[in-house]
Design a protein around this motif. Structure first.
Motif, PDB file in Angstrom:
ATOM      1  N   MET A   1       0.763  -1.115   0.064  1.00  0.00           N
ATOM      2  CA  MET A   1      -0.042  -0.102  -0.209  1.00  0.00           C
ATOM      3  C   MET A   1       0.805   1.313  -0.103  1.00  0.00           C
ATOM      4  SD  MET A   1      -3.174   0.793  -0.148  1.00  0.00           S
ATOM      5  CE  MET A   1      -4.611   1.204   0.663  1.00  0.00           C
ATOM      6  N   VAL A   2       1.874   1.303   0.770  1.00  0.00           N
ATOM      7  CA  VAL A   2       2.850   2.403   0.795  1.00  0.00           C
ATOM      8  C   VAL A   2       3.590   2.531  -0.571  1.00  0.00           C
ATOM      9  CG1 VAL A   2       4.751   3.318   2.150  1.00  0.00           C
ATOM     10  CG2 VAL A   2       3.192   2.151   3.196  1.00  0.00           C
ATOM     11  N   LEU A   3       3.918   1.345  -1.010  1.00  0.00           N
ATOM     12  CA  LEU A   3       4.741   1.566  -2.236  1.00  0.00           C
ATOM     13  C   LEU A   3       3.810   2.159  -3.315  1.00  0.00           C
ATOM     14  CD1 LEU A   3       7.001   1.009  -3.927  1.00  0.00           C
ATOM     15  CD2 LEU A   3       6.393  -1.334  -4.087  1.00  0.00           C
ATOM     16  N   THR A   4       2.336   1.828  -3.449  1.00  0.00           N
ATOM     17  CA  THR A   4       1.546   2.263  -4.239  1.00  0.00           C
ATOM     18  C   THR A   4       1.541   3.838  -3.999  1.00  0.00           C
ATOM     19  OG1 THR A   4       0.300   0.208  -4.597  1.00  0.00           O
ATOM     20  CG2 THR A   4      -0.775   2.268  -5.284  1.00  0.00           C
ATOM     21  N   ILE A   8       2.416   6.727  -6.937  1.00  0.00           N
ATOM     22  CA  ILE A   8       1.246   7.736  -7.222  1.00  0.00           C
ATOM     23  C   ILE A   8       2.160   9.181  -7.113  1.00  0.00           C
ATOM     24  CG2 ILE A   8      -0.853   8.959  -6.804  1.00  0.00           C
ATOM     25  CD1 ILE A   8      -1.819   5.961  -6.571  1.00  0.00           C
ATOM     26  N   ALA A   9       2.505   9.205  -5.995  1.00  0.00           N
ATOM     27  CA  ALA A   9       3.209  10.692  -5.821  1.00  0.00           C
ATOM     28  C   ALA A   9       4.181  11.013  -6.623  1.00  0.00           C
ATOM     29  CB  ALA A   9       3.726  10.649  -4.327  1.00  0.00           C
ATOM     30  N   MET A  10       5.213  10.207  -6.650  1.00  0.00           N
ATOM     31  CA  MET A  10       6.197  10.327  -8.158  1.00  0.00           C
ATOM     32  C   MET A  10       5.671  10.559  -9.507  1.00  0.00           C
ATOM     33  SD  MET A  10       9.053   7.675  -6.663  1.00  0.00           S
ATOM     34  CE  MET A  10      10.228   7.758  -8.024  1.00  0.00           C
ATOM     35  N   GLY A  11       4.850   9.843  -9.601  1.00  0.00           N
ATOM     36  CA  GLY A  11       4.037  10.233 -11.123  1.00  0.00           C
ATOM     37  C   GLY A  11       3.215  11.532 -11.136  1.00  0.00           C
ATOM     38  N   THR A  12       2.930  12.003 -10.025  1.00  0.00           N
ATOM     39  CA  THR A  12       2.113  13.279 -10.018  1.00  0.00           C
ATOM     40  C   THR A  12       3.314  14.598 -10.111  1.00  0.00           C
ATOM     41  OG1 THR A  12       0.397  12.251  -8.757  1.00  0.00           O
ATOM     42  CG2 THR A  12       0.486  14.839  -8.566  1.00  0.00           C
ATOM     43  N   SER A  13       4.073  14.336  -9.577  1.00  0.00           N
ATOM     44  CA  SER A  13       5.194  15.596  -9.396  1.00  0.00           C
ATOM     45  C   SER A  13       5.965  15.354 -10.775  1.00  0.00           C
ATOM     46  CB  SER A  13       6.324  15.386  -8.624  1.00  0.00           C
ATOM     47  OG  SER A  13       7.050  14.117  -8.855  1.00  0.00           O
ATOM     48  N   THR A  14       6.089  14.362 -11.406  1.00  0.00           N
ATOM     49  CA  THR A  14       6.683  14.142 -12.756  1.00  0.00           C
ATOM     50  C   THR A  14       5.864  14.905 -13.789  1.00  0.00           C
ATOM     51  OG1 THR A  14       7.937  12.000 -12.307  1.00  0.00           O
ATOM     52  CG2 THR A  14       7.508  12.644 -14.420  1.00  0.00           C
ATOM     53  N   THR A  15       4.674  14.498 -13.756  1.00  0.00           N
ATOM     54  CA  THR A  15       3.254  14.969 -14.749  1.00  0.00           C
ATOM     55  C   THR A  15       3.256  16.567 -14.554  1.00  0.00           C
ATOM     56  OG1 THR A  15       2.170  13.031 -14.695  1.00  0.00           O
ATOM     57  CG2 THR A  15       1.101  15.082 -15.293  1.00  0.00           C
ATOM     58  N   ALA A  16       3.534  17.031 -13.507  1.00  0.00           N
ATOM     59  CA  ALA A  16       3.390  18.429 -13.180  1.00  0.00           C
ATOM     60  C   ALA A  16       4.693  19.138 -13.712  1.00  0.00           C
ATOM     61  CB  ALA A  16       3.320  18.723 -11.959  1.00  0.00           C
ATOM     62  N   ARG A  17       5.914  18.715 -13.648  1.00  0.00           N
ATOM     63  CA  ARG A  17       7.049  19.228 -14.196  1.00  0.00           C
ATOM     64  C   ARG A  17       6.902  19.149 -15.698  1.00  0.00           C
ATOM     65  NH1 ARG A  17      11.517  16.205 -11.766  1.00  0.00           N
ATOM     66  NH2 ARG A  17      10.888  14.606 -13.312  1.00  0.00           N
ATOM     67  N   TYR A  18       6.455  18.073 -16.311  1.00  0.00           N
ATOM     68  CA  TYR A  18       6.315  18.016 -17.739  1.00  0.00           C
ATOM     69  C   TYR A  18       5.335  18.869 -18.340  1.00  0.00           C
ATOM     70  CZ  TYR A  18       4.846  16.100 -22.312  1.00  0.00           C
ATOM     71  OH  TYR A  18       4.382  15.723 -23.517  1.00  0.00           O
ATOM     72  N   GLU A  19       4.397  19.213 -17.580  1.00  0.00           N
ATOM     73  CA  GLU A  19       3.316  20.140 -18.280  1.00  0.00           C
ATOM     74  C   GLU A  19       3.748  21.615 -17.930  1.00  0.00           C
ATOM     75  OE1 GLU A  19      -0.161  19.499 -15.979  1.00  0.00           O
ATOM     76  OE2 GLU A  19      -0.862  17.863 -17.140  1.00  0.00           O
ATOM     77  N   ARG A  20       4.505  21.798 -16.637  1.00  0.00           N
ATOM     78  CA  ARG A  20       5.168  23.227 -16.664  1.00  0.00           C
ATOM     79  C   ARG A  20       6.386  23.361 -18.037  1.00  0.00           C
ATOM     80  NH1 ARG A  20       5.709  21.896 -11.345  1.00  0.00           N
ATOM     81  NH2 ARG A  20       7.715  21.166 -11.752  1.00  0.00           N
ATOM     82  N   GLU A  21       7.101  22.277 -18.257  1.00  0.00           N
ATOM     83  CA  GLU A  21       8.133  22.508 -19.462  1.00  0.00           C
ATOM     84  C   GLU A  21       7.293  22.783 -20.687  1.00  0.00           C
ATOM     85  OE1 GLU A  21      10.432  18.916 -19.186  1.00  0.00           O
ATOM     86  OE2 GLU A  21      11.321  19.642 -17.403  1.00  0.00           O
TER      87      GLU A  21
END
Length: 50
Positions: A1-4, A8-21
């Motif tokens: 559960m913690v790994l999931t 999710i948290a890592m994917g969210t931050s990566t997506t936000a960075r991609y959209e900013r770029e």
């Protein structure tokens, strides 16, 4: 559960960075299009003619 939650948290931050770029790149492209015709804009990665 913690790994999931971690994935999710890592994917969210990566997506936000991609959209900013992408937004920053779109702003740069808009400024290039507004440049005077006398200014030549070279695409990234293209070699200069010798």
């Amino acid at each position: 559960m913690v790994l999931t939650a971690l994935v999710i948290a890592m994917g969210t931050s990566t997506t936000a960075r991609y959209e900013r770029e992408q937004r920053a790149a779109a702003g740069t492209a808009t400024r290039r299009e507004a440049a005077p015709a006398a200014v030549a804009v070279e695409p990234v990665g293209m070699a200069r003619a010798a």
